[in-house]
Design a protein around this motif. Structure first.
Motif, PDB file in Angstrom:
ATOM      1  N   THR A  79       0.816  -1.221   0.000  1.00  0.00           N
ATOM      2  CA  THR A  79       0.000   0.000   0.000  1.00  0.00           C
ATOM      3  C   THR A  79       0.851   1.272   0.000  1.00  0.00           C
ATOM      4  N   LEU A  80       2.166   1.143   0.302  1.00  0.00           N
ATOM      5  CA  LEU A  80       3.000   2.340   0.431  1.00  0.00           C
ATOM      6  C   LEU A  80       3.183   3.071  -0.909  1.00  0.00           C
ATOM      7  N   GLU A  81       3.054   2.342  -2.016  1.00  0.00           N
ATOM      8  CA  GLU A  81       3.229   2.986  -3.322  1.00  0.00           C
ATOM      9  C   GLU A  81       2.084   3.930  -3.642  1.00  0.00           C
ATOM     10  N   LEU A  82       1.041   3.837  -2.806  1.00  0.00           N
ATOM     11  CA  LEU A  82      -0.099   4.715  -3.023  1.00  0.00           C
ATOM     12  C   LEU A  82       0.225   6.156  -2.611  1.00  0.00           C
ATOM     13  N   ASN A  83       1.269   6.265  -1.799  1.00  0.00           N
ATOM     14  CA  ASN A  83       1.666   7.612  -1.378  1.00  0.00           C
ATOM     15  C   ASN A  83       2.536   8.254  -2.468  1.00  0.00           C
ATOM     16  N   LYS A  84       2.115   9.441  -2.910  1.00  0.00           N
ATOM     17  CA  LYS A  84       2.797  10.104  -4.030  1.00  0.00           C
ATOM     18  C   LYS A  84       4.210  10.489  -3.656  1.00  0.00           C
ATOM     19  N   ASP A  85       4.369  10.871  -2.391  1.00  0.00           N
ATOM     20  CA  ASP A  85       5.685  11.319  -1.937  1.00  0.00           C
ATOM     21  C   ASP A  85       6.699  10.198  -2.017  1.00  0.00           C
ATOM     22  N   VAL A  86       6.229   8.999  -1.666  1.00  0.00           N
ATOM     23  CA  VAL A  86       7.117   7.832  -1.705  1.00  0.00           C
ATOM     24  C   VAL A  86       7.607   7.606  -3.138  1.00  0.00           C
ATOM     25  N   VAL A  87       6.651   7.664  -4.067  1.00  0.00           N
ATOM     26  CA  VAL A  87       7.003   7.459  -5.480  1.00  0.00           C
ATOM     27  C   VAL A  87       7.935   8.575  -5.942  1.00  0.00           C
ATOM     28  N   ALA A  88       7.561   9.800  -5.530  1.00  0.00           N
ATOM     29  CA  ALA A  88       8.360  10.950  -5.952  1.00  0.00           C
ATOM     30  C   ALA A  88       9.771  10.858  -5.422  1.00  0.00           C
ATOM     31  N   LEU A  89       9.927  10.435  -4.189  1.00  0.00           N
ATOM     32  CA  LEU A  89      11.264  10.322  -3.587  1.00  0.00           C
ATOM     33  C   LEU A  89      12.120   9.327  -4.370  1.00  0.00           C
ATOM     34  N   LEU A  90      11.488   8.232  -4.746  1.00  0.00           N
ATOM     35  CA  LEU A  90      12.239   7.235  -5.507  1.00  0.00           C
ATOM     36  C   LEU A  90      12.622   7.761  -6.895  1.00  0.00           C
ATOM     37  N   GLN A  91      11.756   8.724  -7.397  1.00  0.00           N
ATOM     38  CA  GLN A  91      12.065   9.299  -8.709  1.00  0.00           C
ATOM     39  C   GLN A  91      13.132  10.394  -8.563  1.00  0.00           C
ATOM     40  N   PRO A  93      15.667  11.002  -5.840  1.00  0.00           N
ATOM     41  CA  PRO A  93      16.320  10.607  -4.596  1.00  0.00           C
ATOM     42  C   PRO A  93      17.128  11.753  -3.921  1.00  0.00           C
ATOM     43  N   GLY A  94      17.409  12.769  -4.644  1.00  0.00           N
ATOM     44  CA  GLY A  94      18.240  13.822  -4.034  1.00  0.00           C
ATOM     45  C   GLY A  94      17.384  14.873  -3.325  1.00  0.00           C
ATOM     46  N   ASP A  95      16.084  14.811  -3.382  1.00  0.00           N
ATOM     47  CA  ASP A  95      15.221  15.833  -2.790  1.00  0.00           C
ATOM     48  C   ASP A  95      15.047  15.565  -1.290  1.00  0.00           C
ATOM     49  N   ASP A  96      15.785  16.307  -0.489  1.00  0.00           N
ATOM     50  CA  ASP A  96      15.777  16.049   0.966  1.00  0.00           C
ATOM     51  C   ASP A  96      14.466  16.463   1.634  1.00  0.00           C
ATOM     52  N   THR A  97      13.823  17.486   1.064  1.00  0.00           N
ATOM     53  CA  THR A  97      12.538  17.912   1.632  1.00  0.00           C
ATOM     54  C   THR A  97      11.526  16.778   1.497  1.00  0.00           C
ATOM     55  N   LEU A  98      11.589  16.253   0.304  1.00  0.00           N
ATOM     56  CA  LEU A  98      10.677  15.127   0.034  1.00  0.00           C
ATOM     57  C   LEU A  98      10.989  13.956   0.964  1.00  0.00           C
ATOM     58  N   ARG A  99      12.303  13.707   1.173  1.00  0.00           N
ATOM     59  CA  ARG A  99      12.723  12.603   2.053  1.00  0.00           C
ATOM     60  C   ARG A  99      12.180  12.825   3.473  1.00  0.00           C
ATOM     61  N   GLY A 100      12.246  14.081   3.876  1.00  0.00           N
ATOM     62  CA  GLY A 100      11.767  14.383   5.241  1.00  0.00           C
ATOM     63  C   GLY A 100      10.276  14.081   5.352  1.00  0.00           C
TER      64      GLY A 100
END
Ligand code: ADP
Length: 631
Positions: A79-91, A93-100
């Motif tokens: 179900t975690l792939e349903l979160n956009k942020d998770v997908v975006a972070l994987l796309q 990986p250098g975005d620390d805000t997104l990681r947070g």
């Protein structure tokens, strides 16, 4: 050399019986023991079967609870792939805000789902975000590409995996699932769940539970010492693989050392479990049964302690022995009772027989007693007749003795009567002559003398008649002096002829004895005649009669100066027909009859030696009371 023939002595009958009994008892004991052992075996098997069933039930329960727990988290990584942020972070990986933001999101989900850790890994196996991002040893940035579940997920195989965490060494179950965007894999979502808490609910007590992975490595167990041990030694390749994946971190994975002893029903087996502390003696025996959890290739093993089952089987064995002992005792008791009953019955029969015998004996005795009574009464009749005859004979004897005395006296009496008869004739002739010569006075004197002589003759004949008379049996007071005088009269001539001095001493003249005068005279005449006979050759001839009395008795003593009575004769004196006199002179009846007569008066006749050495006969008679005399 010929061998001596061996003699086999056959055992005696009681010996054989004893041996037979002994063998019987041994066989019986063996049978009892065998039966008890059979019961033991049966009880043990039954107890093992019970253990197996209850173990299987528990095993099912434990497996179900584990499945439930794991199923709860199964869907979470997907179900975690349903979160956009998770997908975006994987796309990106250098975005620390997104990681947070993803870190916070994962932290929240982890808290809500009560999992241990949730983290996101990129396609290279490096963690991009993790729920434990705040902690010092956070997973963020860790390379977990070597972890099998990550590898599996990257290979598009959603995986589950139990392992010990490489960072903290904490065990847990890892769920991994690929994160896709528009059908393209971007990374892997991983959820770690702590399933050790399940262990706490597992059995307390002697039973043991363990959960082993496909390689037989125990990773969950109710026995802390067994954790990360193996059911069987690991193959070197497997060991290498495990070390490479660091599934069990740095644990040694040594074998537990369970030894199967035998297999039992339902795929279970009896195993020997080594003691918890090595070298502390033999371990315990347990019923082992396993259940495989198919999709994960895990194996649940439940070990039930056999000790209570063995103890209860031992108790059954003892109980069986006890019951058999009781049965044997019951049988023995019954036999004893039957024997006693038989003995009692026999005793009762004996008693009955004895009683019957007694009755027969009593009947026989009664009839013989009746016979005896009958005989006795017959004898009595005969005796009475004999007594009657005896009395008659006695009385005839008395009479005969009297007649004998009379016979003896007849010469004297004839002489006694002849003298006055001659004198009578002479005096009668003289009287006739004197009357013719008219000498009347002289004739009167003669006649008076004649009258005197006739009177005397009448006296003699009267006495004789009196003596010869047969006596009657009645007793009456008899004046003793008169009786003595009458008796003396009958022997007077002889006394004079034989020049015997007669003496009489009597203190009181009117002494009366209770008797019959005629028979008392007969006794006295007899005693006088005997005394005269005894003194025939004596120089001094003295016949003395003395009368004495006491308050109740009269004693008439007749003593002589004869030779006395020697002791040998004295013993037979009163026996009938005992006489020392020449034939024709004595019948030997005098004293016997006299003694009989005196006894009939209620008196007694005894003899003693007189003062002169002669004999003294004493007639002892009852004294007649004065009143009786007056009557
Ligand atoms: P019998 O005069 O016919 O012999 P008795 O019975 O009168 O029978 O006497 C038995 C015996 O007793 C006599 O033969 C005599 O030996 C002895 N006896 C009797 N009286 C005297 C006596 N007074 N002195 C010595 N002996 C006597």
């Amino acid at each position: 050399m010929a061998a001596a023939p061996s003699q086999t002595v056959p055992p005696s009958r009681p010996g054989r019986r004893l041996w037979g009994r002994l063998t019987l008892w041994v066989l019986l004991l063996a049978a009892c023991l065998a039966l008890a052992l059979f019961c033991w075996r049966w009880a043990e098997n039954a107890a093992i079967e019970r253990l197996r069933l209850s173990g299987a039930q528990r095993l099912d329960g434990y497996a179900l609870s584990l499945e439930n727990l794991l199923a709860k988290y199964d869907f979470l990584p997907g179900t975690l792939e349903l979160n956009k942020d998770v997908v975006a972070l994987l796309q990106h990986p250098g975005d620390d805000t997104l990681r947070g933001e993803v870190n916070q999101y994962l932290e929240k989900v982890n808290r809500l789902s009560k999992s241990t850790t949730i983290y996101i890994v990129n396609l290279q196996g490096v963690t991009q975000a993790a729920s434990n991002w705040r902690e010092r040893d956070s997973f963020v940035g860790d390379d977990v590409s070597f972890r099998p579940y990550v590898r599996d997920a990257l290979r598009r195989e959603p995986g589950g995996f139990y392992g010990v965490g490489t960072t903290r060494g904490e065990p847990g179950y890892f769920f991994a699932h690929g994160i896709y965007h528009n059908g393209r894999m971007l990374g892997v979502a991983t959820v770690k769940v702590n399933i050790e808490k399940l262990e706490k609910g597992w059995v307390q007590g002697a039973d043991k539970v363990l959960l082993a992975d496909a390689h037989g490595v125990v990773f969950l167990t109710s026995v802390p010492e067994w954790k990360y041990r193996t059911l069987a030694p690991l193959a070197p390749a497997v060991r290498q693989e495990l070390e490479a994946s660091r599934q069990y971190f740095s644990h040694a994975l040594t074998p537990l050392g369970l030894r199967e002893q035998r297999r039992i029903d339902g795929g279970a087996s009896i195993v020997e479990v080594p003691a918890a502390v090595p070298d502390s003696g033999p371990g315990s025996r347990m019923v082992s049964q396993a259940r495989s959890l198919a999709p994960r290739k895990w194996q649940f093993v439940y070990l039930s302690d056999l000790a209570p089952a063995r103890a209860s089987a031992r108790n059954v064995f003892l109980f069986a022995l006890l019951v058999q002992a009781l049965l044997v005792m019951l049988v023995l008791y019954t036999r004893q009772r039957r024997r006693l009953g038989l003995q009692r019955l026999r005793a009762r029969e004996d008693l009955q027989r004895a009683y019957d015998n007694l009755e027969t004996m009593v009947a026989e005795r009664t009839s013989s007693l009746q016979q005896m009574t009958h005989n006795l009464s017959e004898e009595n009749v005969v005796r009475r007749k004999a007594e009657q005859k005896l009395r008659q004979a006695q009385s005839e004897l008395v009479q005969a003795a009297k007649m004998a005395v009379l016979g003896q006296m007849s010469a004297g009496i004839t002489h006694e009567l002849n003298q006055p008869l001659t004198a009578l004739r002479t005096m009668a002739d003289n009287a006739r002559v004197l009357i013719e010569r008219d000498r009347l006075d002289e004739a009167k004197t003669n006649l008076a003398t004649i009258s005197q002589l006739v009177g005397r003759m009448g006296l003699i004949t009267g006495q004789l008649r009196q003596f010869a008379r047969k006596a009657d049996a009645s007793l009456r007071p008899v004046p003793v002096a008169a009786a003595i005088t009458a008796a003396l009269f009958l022997v007077e001539r002889r006394v004079e002829r034989e020049r015997v001095n007669f003496r009489m001493s009597m203190r009181s003249q009117d002494v009366h004895a209770l008797c019959d005068s005629n028979r008392l005279e007969q006794v006295l005449v007899n005693l006088f005649n005997n005394a005269l006979d005894a003194m025939a050759d004596s120089e001094t001839r003295e016949l003395s009669v003395g009368v004495e009395r006491t308050d109740e008795r009269v004693m008439i003593g007749v003593s002589d100066t004869g030779p006395g009575i020697p002791d040998d004769i004295r013993a037979h004196l009163f026996e009938p027909f005992f006489t020392t006199k020449p034939q024709g002179q004595g019948l030997g009846l005098g004293l016997a009859i006299s003694e009989q007569i005196v006894r009939e008066f209620g008196g007694l006749l005894r003899v003693e030696t007189s003062a002169s050495g002669g004999a003294r006969f004493i007639i002892e008679l009852p004294l007649a009371e004065q009143e009786t005399i007056d009557v």
